[in-house]
Design an enzyme around this catalytic site. Structure first.
Site, short mmCIF file in Angstrom:
data_model
loop_
_atom_site.label_atom_id
_atom_site.label_comp_id
_atom_site.label_asym_id
_atom_site.label_seq_id
_atom_site.Cartn_x
_atom_site.Cartn_y
_atom_site.Cartn_z
N SER A 50 0.85 -1.21 0.00
CA SER A 50 0.00 0.00 0.00
C SER A 50 0.88 1.25 0.00
O SER A 50 2.08 1.17 0.30
CB SER A 50 -0.86 -0.02 1.27
OG SER A 50 -1.45 1.23 1.53
N TYR A 83 -3.78 -0.30 9.77
CA TYR A 83 -3.55 -0.64 8.36
C TYR A 83 -2.10 -0.32 7.98
O TYR A 83 -1.41 -1.11 7.34
CB TYR A 83 -4.55 0.14 7.51
CG TYR A 83 -4.56 -0.18 6.04
CD1 TYR A 83 -5.18 -1.32 5.55
CD2 TYR A 83 -3.97 0.68 5.11
CE1 TYR A 83 -5.23 -1.60 4.19
CE2 TYR A 83 -4.01 0.41 3.75
CZ TYR A 83 -4.64 -0.73 3.29
OH TYR A 83 -4.69 -1.00 1.94
P1 NAP Z 1 -11.82 -4.96 -1.41
O1 NAP Z 1 -12.54 -4.40 -2.58
O2 NAP Z 1 -12.32 -4.64 -0.05
O3 NAP Z 1 -11.61 -6.55 -1.54
C1 NAP Z 1 -10.92 -7.26 -0.55
C2 NAP Z 1 -11.14 -8.72 -0.72
O4 NAP Z 1 -10.48 -9.43 0.34
C3 NAP Z 1 -12.60 -9.10 -0.67
O5 NAP Z 1 -12.84 -10.13 -1.61
C4 NAP Z 1 -12.75 -9.64 0.76
O6 NAP Z 1 -13.81 -10.55 0.94
C5 NAP Z 1 -11.42 -10.35 0.92
N1 NAP Z 1 -11.10 -10.64 2.30
C6 NAP Z 1 -11.11 -9.79 3.35
N2 NAP Z 1 -10.78 -10.43 4.48
C7 NAP Z 1 -10.55 -11.72 4.14
C8 NAP Z 1 -10.19 -12.87 4.87
N3 NAP Z 1 -9.98 -12.83 6.20
N4 NAP Z 1 -10.06 -14.05 4.20
C9 NAP Z 1 -10.29 -14.10 2.87
N5 NAP Z 1 -10.63 -13.04 2.12
C10 NAP Z 1 -10.78 -11.87 2.75
O7 NAP Z 1 -10.33 -4.44 -1.47
P2 NAP Z 1 -9.43 -4.00 -2.70
O8 NAP Z 1 -9.47 -2.53 -2.75
O9 NAP Z 1 -9.67 -4.82 -3.88
O10 NAP Z 1 -8.01 -4.36 -2.05
C11 NAP Z 1 -7.33 -5.57 -2.24
C12 NAP Z 1 -6.00 -5.48 -1.54
O11 NAP Z 1 -5.28 -4.34 -2.02
C13 NAP Z 1 -6.11 -5.29 -0.03
O12 NAP Z 1 -5.05 -5.96 0.60
C14 NAP Z 1 -5.96 -3.78 0.14
O13 NAP Z 1 -5.51 -3.42 1.40
C15 NAP Z 1 -4.95 -3.51 -0.92
N6 NAP Z 1 -4.90 -2.13 -1.41
C16 NAP Z 1 -6.04 -1.51 -1.86
C17 NAP Z 1 -5.94 -0.22 -2.35
C18 NAP Z 1 -7.11 0.55 -2.89
O14 NAP Z 1 -6.97 1.76 -3.07
N7 NAP Z 1 -8.25 -0.07 -3.16
C19 NAP Z 1 -4.70 0.41 -2.39
C20 NAP Z 1 -3.60 -0.25 -1.88
C21 NAP Z 1 -3.71 -1.53 -1.41
P3 NAP Z 1 -15.23 -10.16 1.55
O15 NAP Z 1 -16.10 -9.92 0.38
O16 NAP Z 1 -15.62 -11.37 2.33
O17 NAP Z 1 -15.04 -8.95 2.42
C1 GCO Z 2 -7.16 4.96 3.00
C2 GCO Z 2 -7.18 4.02 1.84
C3 GCO Z 2 -5.80 3.52 1.54
C4 GCO Z 2 -5.77 2.78 0.25
C5 GCO Z 2 -4.46 2.21 -0.17
C6 GCO Z 2 -3.47 3.24 -0.52
O1 GCO Z 2 -8.11 5.00 3.77
O2 GCO Z 2 -6.19 5.72 3.09
O3 GCO Z 2 -8.11 3.02 1.96
O4 GCO Z 2 -5.19 2.93 2.60
O5 GCO Z 2 -6.74 1.78 0.21
O6 GCO Z 2 -3.98 1.20 0.65
O7 GCO Z 2 -2.36 2.64 -1.10
#
Ligand code: NAP
Ligand code: GCO
Length: 270
Positions: free
Chosen positions: A150, A163
Site C-alpha cells: 500500500s 492498516y
Molecule cells: P476490497 O474491494 O475490499 O476486496 C478485498 C477482498 O479481500 C474481498 O474479496 C474480501 O472478501 C477479501 N477478504 C477480506 N478479508 C478476508 C479474509 N480474512 N479471508 C479471505 N478473504 C478476505 O479491497 P481492494 O481494494 O480490492 O483491495 C485488495 C487489496 O489491495 C487489499 O489488501 C488492500 O488493502 C490492498 N490495497 C487496496 C488499495 C485501494 O486503493 N483499493 C490500495 C492499496 C492496497 P469479503 O467480500 O468477504 O469482504
Molecule cells: C485509505 C485508503 C488507503 C488505500 C491504499 C493506498 O483510507 O487511506 O483506503 O489505505 O486503500 O492502501 O495505497
C-alpha cells in the site's frame, strides 16, 4: 516461441489470488488467466464465492477453482492448500496475497481488538498463506509470491494506524521471504497500489449531499500526478511482470503503482 511467450506467458502455471471475487484481486487474477494460468481464488463466504464464480464466467474465464477460506485461519488455509493440490493436480506456482481489510478510526479511539483484527487479516494472513505454499515451491525450486502492500507501507495518515502498521510489516515480510527463500528460485515481491477505485475505497469517493465530490476524492486527485484514481486494470501489467519469468532476478522489491503519488511533493499553492 516468441520473446513475449518465453518471458511473460503463465501457461501451465497455477496462480492463487486470495480474496479475489472482485476488486484488485479479481483484476489481477483475470490478467493471469488471460496470460494462460489456471486460477484459484478464495473468499470468506459462499455468497462471495458465488459472486466471484459469476464474475469469472462473465469474463470468459473458465479454468477457475474457488474455495471458502479465511486467510487468518491457519488450519483452514492448510486444508485449502491440500484441496487445491488435489483438485488442480499441482501445487501453487504463483501466490498473490491480496485479501485485506481497513478500519478508518482515529488511533486513540481504536480498540485493541480492532487493531488486532486488521493486523490479523493484512499481515498474519499473508504469513499464513505464504507459509502454506512455500514447501511446494521449494520442492519445485520455483515460485512467485506477490504481496499487495500500500501507500501506507511508506506513508501515514490520520485514522489508519493499524492498516499502516500491517502494510509496513508486509513490506518487511516481503523482504524477509526473499532473503530466506531466494536460494530456492523463489521471488517474493510487493505491489504498492496507489488509490484504486474498489469497494474498499468507495466511502472515500462518495458524492456529498450537494452533489459535489468527496473532499478526500478531490485531495487524492490533487495528490496524484496522473490526476485520477487508479483502477484494478492498472495493476494487471505490473502483477503479470512479477508473476512471470520476466522478473526472475527481481526479488524483495515493492513496485509502487500509484500514478506518481510517492514521487510528488504535492500541488504548489497559487
Ligand atoms: P476490497 O474491494 O475490499 O476486496 C478485498 C477482498 O479481500 C474481498 O474479496 C474480501 O472478501 C477479501 N477478504 C477480506 N478479508 C478476508 C479474509 N480474512 N479471508 C479471505 N478473504 C478476505 O479491497 P481492494 O481494494 O480490492 O483491495 C485488495 C487489496 O489491495 C487489499 O489488501 C488492500 O488493502 C490492498 N490495497 C487496496 C488499495 C485501494 O486503493 N483499493 C490500495 C492499496 C492496497 P469479503 O467480500 O468477504 O469482504
Ligand atoms: C485509505 C485508503 C488507503 C488505500 C491504499 C493506498 O483510507 O487511506 O483506503 O489505505 O486503500 O492502501 O495505497
Amino acid at each position: 516461441m516468441s520473446y513475449l511467450e518465453d518471458n511473460f506467458s503463465l501457461k501451465g502455471k497455477l496462480a492463487w489470488v486470495t480474496g479475489a471475487s472482485y476488486g484488485i484481486g479479481f483484476g489481477i487474477a483475470s490478467a493471469f488467466a488471460k496470460a494462460g494460468a489456471s486460477i484459484v481464488f478464495n473468499d470468506r463466504s459462499q455468497e462471495a464465492l458465488e459472486k466471484g464464480f459469476k464474475a469469472y464466467a462473465d469474463a470468459g474465464i473458465t479454468d477457475v477453482h474457488g474455495y471458502v477460506c479465511d486467510v487468518t485461519d491457519e488450519e483452514a488455509v492448510n486444508a485449502c492448500v491440500k484441496q487445491i493440490e488435489k483438485d488442480c493436480g499441482r501445487s501453487v506456482d504463483i501466490l498473490v496475497n491480496n485479501a485485506g481489510i481497513i478500519k478508518r478510526i482515529p488511533m486513540i479511539e481504536m480498540s485493541a481488538a480492532d487493531f488486532r483484527q486488521v493486523i490479523d487479516v493484512d499481515l498474519n494472513g499473508p504469513f499464513i498463506v505464504a507459509k502454506a505454499v512455500l514447501p511446494g515451491m521449494i520442492k519445485k525450486n520455483e515460485g512467485k509470491i506477490i504481496n499487495i502492500c500500500s501507500m501506507m507501507s511508506e506513508l501515514g495518515r490520520e485514522t489508519v494506524s493499524a492498516y499502516a502498521a500491517a502494510k509496513g510489516g508486509l513490506k518487511m515480510l516481503t523482504r524477509n521471504i526473499c532473503s530466506e527463500y531466494g536460494k530456492y528460485n523463489i521471488q517474493c515481491n510487493g505491489i504498492g497500489p496507489g488509490y484504486i477505485a474498489t469497494p474498499q475505497t468507495a466511502p472515500l469517493r462518495e458524492r456529498q449531499a450537494d452533489g459535489s465530490r468527496h473532499p478526500f476524492d478531490q485531495f487524492i486527485v490533487a495528490k496524484t500526478p496522473a490526476e485520477r484514481w487508479g483502477t484494478p486494470e492498472d495493476l494487471q501489467g505490473p502483477a503479470l511482470f512479477l508473476a512471470s519469468h520476466a522478473s526472475d532476478f527481481v526479488n524483495g522489491h515493492v513496485l509502487y503503482v500509484d500514478g506518481g503519488i510517492l514521487a510528488y511533493i504535492g500541488k504548489q499553492p497559487g
